[in-house]
Design a protein around this motif. Structure first.
Motif, PDB file in Angstrom:
ATOM      1  N   VAL A 219       0.853  -1.179   0.000  1.00 40.73           N
ATOM      2  CA  VAL A 219       0.000   0.000   0.000  1.00 40.73           C
ATOM      3  C   VAL A 219       0.893   1.234   0.000  1.00 40.73           C
ATOM      4  O   VAL A 219       1.909   1.275   0.713  1.00 40.73           O
ATOM      5  CB  VAL A 219      -0.933   0.011   1.229  1.00 40.73           C
ATOM      6  N   VAL A 220       0.517   2.225  -0.793  1.00 41.05           N
ATOM      7  CA  VAL A 220       1.244   3.488  -0.852  1.00 41.05           C
ATOM      8  C   VAL A 220       0.301   4.595  -0.415  1.00 41.05           C
ATOM      9  O   VAL A 220      -0.805   4.725  -0.947  1.00 41.05           O
ATOM     10  CB  VAL A 220       1.786   3.768  -2.264  1.00 41.05           C
ATOM     11  N   CYS A 221       0.738   5.380   0.576  1.00 43.88           N
ATOM     12  CA  CYS A 221      -0.047   6.498   1.095  1.00 43.88           C
ATOM     13  C   CYS A 221       0.802   7.762   1.075  1.00 43.88           C
ATOM     14  O   CYS A 221       2.010   7.721   0.868  1.00 43.88           O
ATOM     15  CB  CYS A 221      -0.544   6.222   2.516  1.00 43.88           C
ATOM     16  N   GLU A 222       0.137   8.874   1.317  1.00 50.58           N
ATOM     17  CA  GLU A 222       0.832  10.161   1.402  1.00 50.58           C
ATOM     18  C   GLU A 222       0.374  10.881   2.656  1.00 50.58           C
ATOM     19  O   GLU A 222      -0.836  11.100   2.855  1.00 50.58           O
ATOM     20  CB  GLU A 222       0.544  11.026   0.175  1.00 50.58           C
ATOM     21  N   VAL A 223       1.346  11.239   3.495  1.00 50.10           N
ATOM     22  CA  VAL A 223       1.060  12.067   4.660  1.00 50.10           C
ATOM     23  C   VAL A 223       1.148  13.518   4.209  1.00 50.10           C
ATOM     24  O   VAL A 223       2.219  14.016   3.868  1.00 50.10           O
ATOM     25  CB  VAL A 223       2.046  11.788   5.803  1.00 50.10           C
ATOM     26  N   GLN A 224       0.017  14.205   4.157  1.00 48.81           N
ATOM     27  CA  GLN A 224      -0.023  15.557   3.643  1.00 48.81           C
ATOM     28  C   GLN A 224       0.551  16.543   4.655  1.00 48.81           C
ATOM     29  O   GLN A 224       0.872  16.192   5.785  1.00 48.81           O
ATOM     30  CB  GLN A 224      -1.451  15.927   3.254  1.00 48.81           C
ATOM     31  N   SER A 225       0.664  17.805   4.226  1.00 49.54           N
ATOM     32  CA  SER A 225       1.274  18.817   5.087  1.00 49.54           C
ATOM     33  C   SER A 225       0.490  19.043   6.367  1.00 49.54           C
ATOM     34  O   SER A 225       1.065  19.410   7.402  1.00 49.54           O
ATOM     35  CB  SER A 225       1.399  20.134   4.312  1.00 49.54           C
ATOM     36  N   ASN A 226      -0.830  18.824   6.335  1.00 49.59           N
ATOM     37  CA  ASN A 226      -1.643  19.014   7.539  1.00 49.59           C
ATOM     38  C   ASN A 226      -1.721  17.771   8.421  1.00 49.59           C
ATOM     39  O   ASN A 226      -2.426  17.753   9.415  1.00 49.59           O
ATOM     40  CB  ASN A 226      -3.050  19.455   7.154  1.00 49.59           C
ATOM     41  N   LEU A 306       9.514   5.447   4.387  1.00 54.12           N
ATOM     42  CA  LEU A 306       9.128   6.849   4.451  1.00 54.12           C
ATOM     43  C   LEU A 306      10.027   7.635   3.497  1.00 54.12           C
ATOM     44  O   LEU A 306      11.240   7.713   3.692  1.00 54.12           O
ATOM     45  CB  LEU A 306       9.265   7.386   5.874  1.00 54.12           C
ATOM     46  N   ILE A 307       9.434   8.219   2.471  1.00 54.11           N
ATOM     47  CA  ILE A 307      10.180   8.908   1.424  1.00 54.11           C
ATOM     48  C   ILE A 307       9.580  10.295   1.246  1.00 54.11           C
ATOM     49  O   ILE A 307       8.368  10.429   1.038  1.00 54.11           O
ATOM     50  CB  ILE A 307      10.123   8.143   0.091  1.00 54.11           C
ATOM     51  N   PRO A 308      10.375  11.360   1.333  1.00 54.17           N
ATOM     52  CA  PRO A 308       9.837  12.708   1.065  1.00 54.17           C
ATOM     53  C   PRO A 308       9.263  12.795  -0.342  1.00 54.17           C
ATOM     54  O   PRO A 308       9.892  12.377  -1.314  1.00 54.17           O
ATOM     55  CB  PRO A 308      11.054  13.620   1.234  1.00 54.17           C
ATOM     56  N   ALA A 309       8.058  13.324  -0.450  1.00 54.87           N
ATOM     57  CA  ALA A 309       7.396  13.391  -1.760  1.00 54.87           C
ATOM     58  C   ALA A 309       8.104  14.335  -2.709  1.00 54.87           C
ATOM     59  O   ALA A 309       7.959  14.224  -3.928  1.00 54.87           O
ATOM     60  CB  ALA A 309       5.939  13.837  -1.581  1.00 54.87           C
ATOM     61  N   VAL A 327       4.421   7.084   2.156  1.00 50.36           N
ATOM     62  CA  VAL A 327       4.556   5.950   3.065  1.00 50.36           C
ATOM     63  C   VAL A 327       4.191   4.691   2.285  1.00 50.36           C
ATOM     64  O   VAL A 327       3.035   4.516   1.877  1.00 50.36           O
ATOM     65  CB  VAL A 327       3.646   6.107   4.297  1.00 50.36           C
ATOM     66  N   ALA A 328       5.176   3.834   2.060  1.00 51.74           N
ATOM     67  CA  ALA A 328       4.960   2.568   1.356  1.00 51.74           C
ATOM     68  C   ALA A 328       5.004   1.429   2.367  1.00 51.74           C
ATOM     69  O   ALA A 328       5.978   1.281   3.117  1.00 51.74           O
ATOM     70  CB  ALA A 328       6.024   2.368   0.282  1.00 51.74           C
ATOM     71  N   ILE A 329       3.952   0.633   2.408  1.00 46.16           N
ATOM     72  CA  ILE A 329       3.812  -0.452   3.375  1.00 46.16           C
ATOM     73  C   ILE A 329       3.713  -1.763   2.607  1.00 46.16           C
ATOM     74  O   ILE A 329       2.803  -1.945   1.780  1.00 46.16           O
ATOM     75  CB  ILE A 329       2.575  -0.250   4.268  1.00 46.16           C
ATOM     76  N   ASP A 330       4.632  -2.680   2.861  1.00 52.08           N
ATOM     77  CA  ASP A 330       4.653  -3.984   2.189  1.00 52.08           C
ATOM     78  C   ASP A 330       4.791  -5.081   3.233  1.00 52.08           C
ATOM     79  O   ASP A 330       5.651  -4.984   4.121  1.00 52.08           O
ATOM     80  CB  ASP A 330       5.819  -4.083   1.209  1.00 52.08           C
ATOM     81  N   PRO A 331       3.994  -6.118   3.163  1.00 48.40           N
ATOM     82  CA  PRO A 331       4.180  -7.257   4.067  1.00 48.40           C
ATOM     83  C   PRO A 331       5.532  -7.925   3.802  1.00 48.40           C
ATOM     84  O   PRO A 331       5.927  -8.109   2.643  1.00 48.40           O
ATOM     85  CB  PRO A 331       3.019  -8.192   3.721  1.00 48.40           C
TER      86      PRO A 331
END
Length: 373
Positions: A219-226, A306-309, A327-331
């Motif tokens: 799963v790939v997500c993005e933690v936004q600035s807020n 955790l990779i800066p966008a 944020v990339a999450i892999d089992p």
């Protein structure tokens, strides 16, 4: 007859291939910008070709053209430099702005020569604003509309008869109005075609994205600035359940094992403020259709990157603001055996040996720090 049709088809194919070769490299592979560039270039070259075809015929059959005809031919030939500018720069917005302003100036001069504000050509001042819609920018529409309004206002300062030096046919007004209506309808059809193409491309891209998301394991997500978490792709429902986002905007943090949360917050803060990428193995609460009888949550070891966008986006980073983080999450394929999270990143400083205690009572405080990180 068939030979003539074949000749015309070959000529059209050759001409279309040359037009495609003039599209700017940045727009060739763009499914949205490419057709817009192509249609603009086709219109410009067709207009100039018609002017070159009409001018010799007019000279041979009717003699020297009138000043109004000269202006029209000059405007039609003036489309070629605009096409060359678009081919070299790739700036479709500016090319459409210049084309619309050029047409408005030509229409204003024709109105000044044929009656000022009462001219038959005044209605054509509505067309540049419609053409500006193809740029896809409100700024272009505002500039073009303002210029047309200024041209129309300037016509009121001219004499009533303008600079008419030739007689106008009585049926010219309805013909000019009908031409403007038909041309506006043609532009509306082009806009509808562009919108339909955009809708088809978005639907196709969404289906491909969903198919790809179900085919991968992570799963790939993005933690936004807020601080909110936005899902970009991946089988989140299969890993975390249908209501995976019910825990709040930062639903990943709520699913981490309590003892793994400090490490996650630290690395997230470093990625957002310092631009450091990291890779961890954390325990994440997952979803299973058959839960354990005692109702205990099921934690699975997963690799969290955790990779800066900003690393994947063009433009300079603003040092005064926090940047989004991917944020990339892999089992993981092999069990880590529980315990503290294992850091496998080389570019991140080691954490202190003594980790602060994390209990259920101070989870809200940590969630608040994740928001402000």
């Amino acid at each position: 007859m068939s030979n003539h049709l074949k000749y015309l088809q070959n000529a059209w194919t050759t001409w279309a291939s040359r037009i495609d070769g003039m599209i700017h490299p940045d727009a060739v592979s763009d499914p949205l910008a490419g057709p817009l560039h192509r249609s603009f270039l086709v219109g410009c070259f067709f207009s100039g070709a018609v002017a070159l075809f009409v001018l010799p015929l007019h000279l041979a059959l009717a003699g020297a053209p009138h000043s109004a005809a000269v202006l029209m031919l000059a405007w039609m030939l003036g489309q070629w430099p605009l096409a060359l500018y678009l081919s070299r720069s790739g700036n479709l917005e500016r090319a459409i702005t210049l084309s619309s302003i050029l047409f408005a100036a030509f229409t204003g001069v024709i109105c000044a020569m044929t009656g000022g504000a009462q001219s038959f050509a005044v209605i054509w001042l509505l067309i540049p604003g419609v053409e500006a819609a193809f740029a896809g920018q409100r700024r272009t529409a505002v500039i073009t509309t303002g210029f047309c309004a200024a041209v129309y206002a300037g016509l009121f300062f001219l004499p009533i008869q303008g600079f008419i030096g030739f007689s106008l046919p009585a049926a010219l007004d309805p013909v000019a109005t009908l031409g403007a209506i038909l041309y506006a309808g043609l532009l509306a059809c082009r806009l509808i075609s562009d919108r339909s193409r955009t809708r088809v491309l978005i639907k196709s891209a969404t289906e491909d994205f969903q198919t790809m998301g179900q085919a991968v394991s992570g799963v790939v997500c993005e933690v936004q600035s807020n601080g909110d978490m936005r899902l970009l792709g991946g089988p989140a429902r299969r890993l975390f359940g249908p209501a995976f986002a019910s825990s709040g905007p930062d639903w990943i943090f709520a699913r981490l094992h309590v003892t793994d949360r400090p490490v996650y917050l630290t690395r997230l803060s470093e990625a957002r403020h310092d631009g450091l990428a990291s890779e961890l193995v954390l325990r994440v609460r997952t979803f299973h259709e058959h839960m354990e009888e005692n109702g205990a949550p099921n934690f699975t070891a997963m690799t969290v990157r955790l990779i800066p966008a900003q690393a994947f986006r063009a433009g300079a980073r603003d040092q005064t603001e926090t940047q989004p983080v991917l944020v990339a999450i892999d089992p993981v394929t092999s069990e880590t055996g529980g315990g503290a999270p294992v850091e496998i990143a080389d570019n991140v400083e080691q954490l202190p040996e003594s980790m602060p205690e994390v209990s259920i009572e101070n989870i809200p405080a940590q969630a608040a720090r994740a928001k402000s990180a």
